[in-house]
Design a protein around this motif. Structure first.
Motif, mmCIF file in Angstrom:
data_model
loop_
_atom_site.group_PDB
_atom_site.id
_atom_site.type_symbol
_atom_site.label_atom_id
_atom_site.label_comp_id
_atom_site.label_asym_id
_atom_site.label_seq_id
_atom_site.Cartn_x
_atom_site.Cartn_y
_atom_site.Cartn_z
ATOM 1 N N TRP A 68 0.825 -1.211 0.000
ATOM 2 C CA TRP A 68 0.000 0.000 0.000
ATOM 3 C C TRP A 68 0.858 1.260 0.000
ATOM 4 O O TRP A 68 0.519 2.267 -0.622
ATOM 5 C CB TRP A 68 -0.942 -0.007 1.212
ATOM 6 N N THR A 69 1.989 1.200 0.688
ATOM 7 C CA THR A 69 2.867 2.373 0.735
ATOM 8 C C THR A 69 3.405 2.696 -0.652
ATOM 9 O O THR A 69 3.413 3.860 -1.073
ATOM 10 C CB THR A 69 4.041 2.133 1.701
ATOM 11 N N MET A 70 3.861 1.684 -1.382
ATOM 12 C CA MET A 70 4.370 1.929 -2.729
ATOM 13 C C MET A 70 3.273 2.468 -3.648
ATOM 14 O O MET A 70 3.515 3.369 -4.460
ATOM 15 C CB MET A 70 4.972 0.664 -3.337
ATOM 16 N N GLN A 71 2.070 1.948 -3.496
ATOM 17 C CA GLN A 71 0.969 2.452 -4.317
ATOM 18 C C GLN A 71 0.761 3.950 -4.105
ATOM 19 O O GLN A 71 0.624 4.718 -5.063
ATOM 20 C CB GLN A 71 -0.324 1.700 -3.988
ATOM 21 N N GLU A 72 0.736 4.351 -2.852
ATOM 22 C CA GLU A 72 0.509 5.763 -2.554
ATOM 23 C C GLU A 72 1.682 6.621 -3.005
ATOM 24 O O GLU A 72 1.506 7.738 -3.503
ATOM 25 C CB GLU A 72 0.250 5.942 -1.053
#
Length: 268
Positions: free
Chosen positions: A28-32
Protein backbone atom coordinates in the motif's frame (compact mmCIF):
# COMPACT_ATOMS: atom_id res chain seq x y z
CA UNK A 1 10.10 7.87 0.30
CA UNK A 2 10.09 4.39 1.82
CA UNK A 3 9.63 2.29 -1.32
CA UNK A 4 10.91 4.39 -4.22
CA UNK A 5 14.14 6.04 -5.28
CA UNK A 6 14.03 9.15 -7.43
CA UNK A 7 16.96 10.84 -9.15
CA UNK A 8 16.76 13.77 -11.57
CA UNK A 9 19.47 14.92 -13.95
CA UNK A 10 19.61 16.48 -17.42
CA UNK A 11 15.85 16.35 -17.93
CA UNK A 12 15.64 12.66 -16.99
CA UNK A 13 13.91 11.31 -13.87
CA UNK A 14 15.10 7.87 -12.79
CA UNK A 15 12.28 6.26 -10.79
CA UNK A 16 13.21 2.98 -9.10
CA UNK A 17 10.92 0.53 -7.34
CA UNK A 18 13.02 -0.06 -4.26
CA UNK A 19 11.87 -3.18 -2.43
CA UNK A 20 14.42 -5.70 -3.72
CA UNK A 21 14.03 -7.86 -0.61
CA UNK A 22 10.54 -8.82 -1.90
CA UNK A 23 11.41 -8.66 -5.62
CA UNK A 24 10.02 -5.11 -5.79
CA UNK A 25 6.48 -6.28 -5.09
CA UNK A 26 4.19 -3.37 -4.26
CA UNK A 27 2.41 -2.76 -0.99
CA UNK A 28 0.00 0.00 0.00
CA UNK A 29 2.87 2.37 0.74
CA UNK A 30 4.37 1.93 -2.73
CA UNK A 31 0.97 2.45 -4.32
CA UNK A 32 0.51 5.76 -2.55
CA UNK A 33 4.07 6.88 -3.26
CA UNK A 34 3.71 6.03 -6.96
CA UNK A 35 0.42 7.88 -7.20
CA UNK A 36 1.96 10.99 -5.70
CA UNK A 37 5.23 10.73 -7.66
CA UNK A 38 3.64 10.34 -11.10
CA UNK A 39 1.54 13.44 -10.52
CA UNK A 40 4.50 15.44 -9.27
CA UNK A 41 6.68 14.43 -12.22
CA UNK A 42 3.95 15.44 -14.65
CA UNK A 43 4.08 19.04 -13.48
CA UNK A 44 7.85 19.23 -12.87
CA UNK A 45 9.26 21.53 -15.60
CA UNK A 46 12.73 20.07 -15.13
CA UNK A 47 11.63 16.56 -16.12
CA UNK A 48 11.23 15.73 -19.80
CA UNK A 49 11.35 11.93 -19.75
CA UNK A 50 11.07 9.26 -17.04
CA UNK A 51 12.87 5.94 -16.70
CA UNK A 52 11.04 3.37 -14.58
CA UNK A 53 13.00 0.39 -13.26
CA UNK A 54 13.36 -1.96 -10.29
CA UNK A 55 16.19 -2.24 -7.81
CA UNK A 56 18.54 -5.18 -8.21
CA UNK A 57 18.91 -7.72 -11.00
CA UNK A 58 16.35 -10.32 -9.89
CA UNK A 59 13.10 -8.49 -10.63
CA UNK A 60 11.49 -5.40 -12.09
CA UNK A 61 8.32 -6.09 -10.10
CA UNK A 62 6.47 -9.28 -9.16
CA UNK A 63 3.07 -7.74 -8.47
CA UNK A 64 1.35 -7.31 -5.14
CA UNK A 65 3.26 -8.17 -1.98
CA UNK A 66 1.21 -11.02 -0.54
CA UNK A 67 2.75 -10.46 2.87
CA UNK A 68 1.18 -7.00 2.93
CA UNK A 69 -2.32 -8.46 2.50
CA UNK A 70 -4.13 -9.49 5.65
CA UNK A 71 -4.81 -13.23 5.17
CA UNK A 72 -7.73 -13.07 7.61
CA UNK A 73 -9.74 -11.22 4.97
CA UNK A 74 -9.84 -14.34 2.84
CA UNK A 75 -10.01 -16.84 5.72
CA UNK A 76 -13.05 -15.13 7.21
CA UNK A 77 -14.84 -14.86 3.88
CA UNK A 78 -14.82 -11.07 3.83
CA UNK A 79 -14.16 -10.91 0.09
CA UNK A 80 -10.76 -10.31 -1.43
CA UNK A 81 -8.57 -7.41 -0.27
CA UNK A 82 -9.63 -4.20 -1.98
CA UNK A 83 -13.35 -4.83 -1.78
CA UNK A 84 -15.23 -2.52 0.56
CA UNK A 85 -18.71 -3.52 -0.68
CA UNK A 86 -19.86 -5.87 -3.48
CA UNK A 87 -20.10 -2.76 -5.68
CA UNK A 88 -16.80 -1.11 -4.84
CA UNK A 89 -13.33 -2.35 -5.66
CA UNK A 90 -10.17 -0.34 -5.05
CA UNK A 91 -8.10 -1.25 -8.10
CA UNK A 92 -4.33 -1.04 -7.44
CA UNK A 93 -3.88 0.03 -11.04
CA UNK A 94 -5.35 3.41 -10.20
CA UNK A 95 -2.17 4.10 -8.24
CA UNK A 96 0.59 2.28 -10.11
CA UNK A 97 0.72 3.46 -13.72
CA UNK A 98 1.67 6.85 -15.16
CA UNK A 99 -1.38 7.29 -17.43
CA UNK A 100 -3.79 6.35 -14.65
CA UNK A 101 -2.25 9.25 -12.73
CA UNK A 102 -2.32 11.77 -15.58
CA UNK A 103 1.41 11.69 -16.26
CA UNK A 104 1.78 12.24 -20.01
CA UNK A 105 5.53 12.61 -20.15
CA UNK A 106 7.32 9.76 -21.96
CA UNK A 107 8.13 6.80 -19.74
CA UNK A 108 10.69 4.14 -20.66
CA UNK A 109 10.69 0.92 -18.64
CA UNK A 110 14.02 -0.79 -17.97
CA UNK A 111 13.21 -4.40 -17.07
CA UNK A 112 15.98 -6.20 -15.24
CA UNK A 113 14.79 -9.65 -14.16
CA UNK A 114 11.22 -10.86 -13.54
CA UNK A 115 8.12 -8.88 -14.45
CA UNK A 116 4.96 -10.61 -13.25
CA UNK A 117 1.34 -9.99 -12.38
CA UNK A 118 0.75 -6.44 -11.23
CA UNK A 119 3.94 -5.30 -12.99
CA UNK A 120 1.81 -5.12 -16.14
CA UNK A 121 -0.23 -2.29 -14.66
CA UNK A 122 2.94 -0.23 -15.06
CA UNK A 123 4.38 -1.84 -18.20
CA UNK A 124 1.00 -1.48 -19.89
CA UNK A 125 1.18 2.31 -19.51
CA UNK A 126 4.78 3.04 -20.52
CA UNK A 127 5.80 4.22 -23.99
CA UNK A 128 8.25 1.38 -24.58
CA UNK A 129 10.28 -1.27 -22.78
CA UNK A 130 13.98 -2.07 -22.95
CA UNK A 131 14.84 -5.37 -21.29
CA UNK A 132 17.97 -7.10 -20.08
CA UNK A 133 18.56 -10.43 -21.79
CA UNK A 134 17.75 -12.39 -18.62
CA UNK A 135 14.36 -10.70 -18.09
CA UNK A 136 11.24 -12.86 -17.97
CA UNK A 137 7.51 -12.11 -18.09
CA UNK A 138 4.62 -14.15 -16.65
CA UNK A 139 1.08 -13.82 -15.26
CA UNK A 140 0.57 -15.91 -12.08
CA UNK A 141 -2.96 -14.97 -10.99
CA UNK A 142 -4.62 -18.28 -11.86
CA UNK A 143 -2.13 -20.15 -9.71
CA UNK A 144 -3.50 -18.44 -6.61
CA UNK A 145 -7.16 -18.77 -7.55
CA UNK A 146 -7.72 -15.25 -8.90
CA UNK A 147 -8.93 -14.55 -12.46
CA UNK A 148 -6.27 -12.87 -14.58
CA UNK A 149 -8.16 -9.77 -15.69
CA UNK A 150 -6.71 -6.28 -15.33
CA UNK A 151 -3.15 -7.09 -16.32
CA UNK A 152 -4.06 -9.06 -19.48
CA UNK A 153 -6.37 -6.23 -20.53
CA UNK A 154 -3.34 -3.94 -20.48
CA UNK A 155 -1.32 -6.51 -22.42
CA UNK A 156 -3.91 -7.19 -25.10
CA UNK A 157 -3.52 -3.57 -26.19
CA UNK A 158 0.15 -4.23 -26.95
CA UNK A 159 0.68 -7.83 -28.07
CA UNK A 160 -1.22 -10.51 -30.03
CA UNK A 161 -4.35 -11.96 -28.45
CA UNK A 162 -3.17 -15.55 -28.29
CA UNK A 163 0.09 -14.54 -26.61
CA UNK A 164 -1.88 -12.76 -23.88
CA UNK A 165 -4.22 -15.71 -23.51
CA UNK A 166 -1.35 -18.18 -23.32
CA UNK A 167 0.42 -16.12 -20.66
CA UNK A 168 -2.78 -15.75 -18.63
CA UNK A 169 -3.83 -19.40 -18.84
CA UNK A 170 -0.42 -21.00 -18.28
CA UNK A 171 0.32 -18.76 -15.32
CA UNK A 172 3.46 -19.66 -13.40
CA UNK A 173 4.00 -22.80 -15.49
CA UNK A 174 5.69 -20.80 -18.25
CA UNK A 175 7.75 -17.63 -18.39
CA UNK A 176 8.22 -15.57 -21.52
CA UNK A 177 11.84 -14.78 -22.30
CA UNK A 178 13.08 -11.31 -23.15
CA UNK A 179 13.76 -12.50 -26.69
CA UNK A 180 10.23 -13.83 -27.13
CA UNK A 181 8.83 -10.60 -25.67
CA UNK A 182 10.87 -8.74 -28.30
CA UNK A 183 9.58 -10.98 -31.10
CA UNK A 184 5.93 -10.27 -30.28
CA UNK A 185 6.42 -6.55 -29.71
CA UNK A 186 6.12 -6.29 -25.93
CA UNK A 187 9.77 -5.27 -25.68
CA UNK A 188 11.39 -2.86 -28.12
CA UNK A 189 15.01 -3.85 -27.44
CA UNK A 190 16.92 -6.57 -25.62
CA UNK A 191 20.43 -5.89 -24.37
CA UNK A 192 22.98 -7.63 -22.11
CA UNK A 193 22.16 -6.82 -18.50
CA UNK A 194 25.39 -4.87 -18.07
CA UNK A 195 24.32 -2.61 -20.96
CA UNK A 196 20.76 -1.95 -19.79
CA UNK A 197 21.46 1.38 -18.09
CA UNK A 198 23.43 2.79 -21.01
CA UNK A 199 20.85 1.67 -23.58
CA UNK A 200 18.00 3.25 -21.66
CA UNK A 201 19.97 6.40 -20.96
CA UNK A 202 20.77 6.86 -24.65
CA UNK A 203 17.06 6.72 -25.54
CA UNK A 204 16.09 8.97 -22.62
CA UNK A 205 18.67 11.59 -23.56
CA UNK A 206 17.48 11.59 -27.16
CA UNK A 207 13.90 12.23 -26.02
CA UNK A 208 14.96 14.83 -23.45
CA UNK A 209 16.79 16.75 -26.17
CA UNK A 210 13.50 17.49 -27.94
CA UNK A 211 11.17 20.33 -27.01
CA UNK A 212 8.79 19.00 -24.32
CA UNK A 213 5.62 20.59 -25.74
CA UNK A 214 5.49 18.59 -29.00
CA UNK A 215 6.79 15.50 -27.19
CA UNK A 216 3.80 15.48 -24.85
CA UNK A 217 1.49 16.19 -27.79
CA UNK A 218 2.94 13.17 -29.58
CA UNK A 219 2.45 10.92 -26.55
CA UNK A 220 -1.14 12.00 -26.00
CA UNK A 221 -2.10 11.78 -29.67
CA UNK A 222 -0.79 8.24 -30.10
CA UNK A 223 -2.40 6.96 -26.89
CA UNK A 224 -5.63 8.65 -27.91
CA UNK A 225 -5.52 6.77 -31.22
CA UNK A 226 -5.78 3.49 -29.28
CA UNK A 227 -8.85 4.61 -27.36
CA UNK A 228 -11.03 6.06 -30.12
CA UNK A 229 -11.95 5.06 -33.70
CA UNK A 230 -9.45 5.92 -36.45
CA UNK A 231 -11.61 8.67 -37.96
CA UNK A 232 -12.05 10.40 -34.61
CA UNK A 233 -8.33 10.12 -33.87
CA UNK A 234 -7.53 11.83 -37.18
CA UNK A 235 -10.10 14.54 -36.51
CA UNK A 236 -8.45 15.25 -33.17
CA UNK A 237 -4.95 15.22 -34.67
CA UNK A 238 -5.29 18.85 -35.75
CA UNK A 239 -5.75 19.93 -32.13
CA UNK A 240 -2.66 18.03 -30.99
CA UNK A 241 -0.58 19.58 -33.76
CA UNK A 242 -1.79 23.11 -33.00
CA UNK A 243 -1.47 22.86 -29.23
CA UNK A 244 1.86 21.05 -29.36
CA UNK A 245 3.71 23.49 -31.61
CA UNK A 246 6.33 25.92 -30.42
CA UNK A 247 6.99 28.26 -33.35
CA UNK A 248 10.23 29.56 -31.90
CA UNK A 249 11.63 26.04 -31.58
CA UNK A 250 10.40 25.21 -35.10
CA UNK A 251 12.13 28.22 -36.59
CA UNK A 252 15.39 27.52 -34.77
CA UNK A 253 15.39 23.86 -35.82
CA UNK A 254 14.73 24.76 -39.47
CA UNK A 255 17.58 27.26 -39.42
CA UNK A 256 19.84 24.65 -37.85
CA UNK A 257 18.89 22.12 -40.54
CA UNK A 258 19.44 24.64 -43.34
CA UNK A 259 22.93 25.41 -42.02
CA UNK A 260 23.94 21.75 -42.02
CA UNK A 261 22.90 20.69 -38.54
CA UNK A 262 21.90 17.04 -38.44
CA UNK A 263 20.93 14.57 -35.73
CA UNK A 264 23.47 11.82 -35.13
CA UNK A 265 21.51 8.62 -35.60
CA UNK A 266 22.13 4.96 -34.93
CA UNK A 267 20.68 1.82 -36.51
CA UNK A 268 18.69 -0.61 -34.34
Amino acid sequence: METLLLEKADGIAWLTLNRPQVLNAFNWTMQEELRRTWRELHVDPGVRVIVLTGAGERAFCTGVDRESVDPRAVQEGEELPGWTTPWTYVDPGLSLGPKANECWKPVIAAVNGMAAGGAFYMLGEVEFIIAADHATFFEPHLNVGIPAVYEPIHLVQKIPFQEVMRMALLGSHERMSAQRAFEIGLVSQVVPKEDLRSAVEWAARAIAAADPLPVMGTVRAIWNARDVPRRQALDLAYLYVRIGQDRTVMRESMERFASGGRVEWRLR
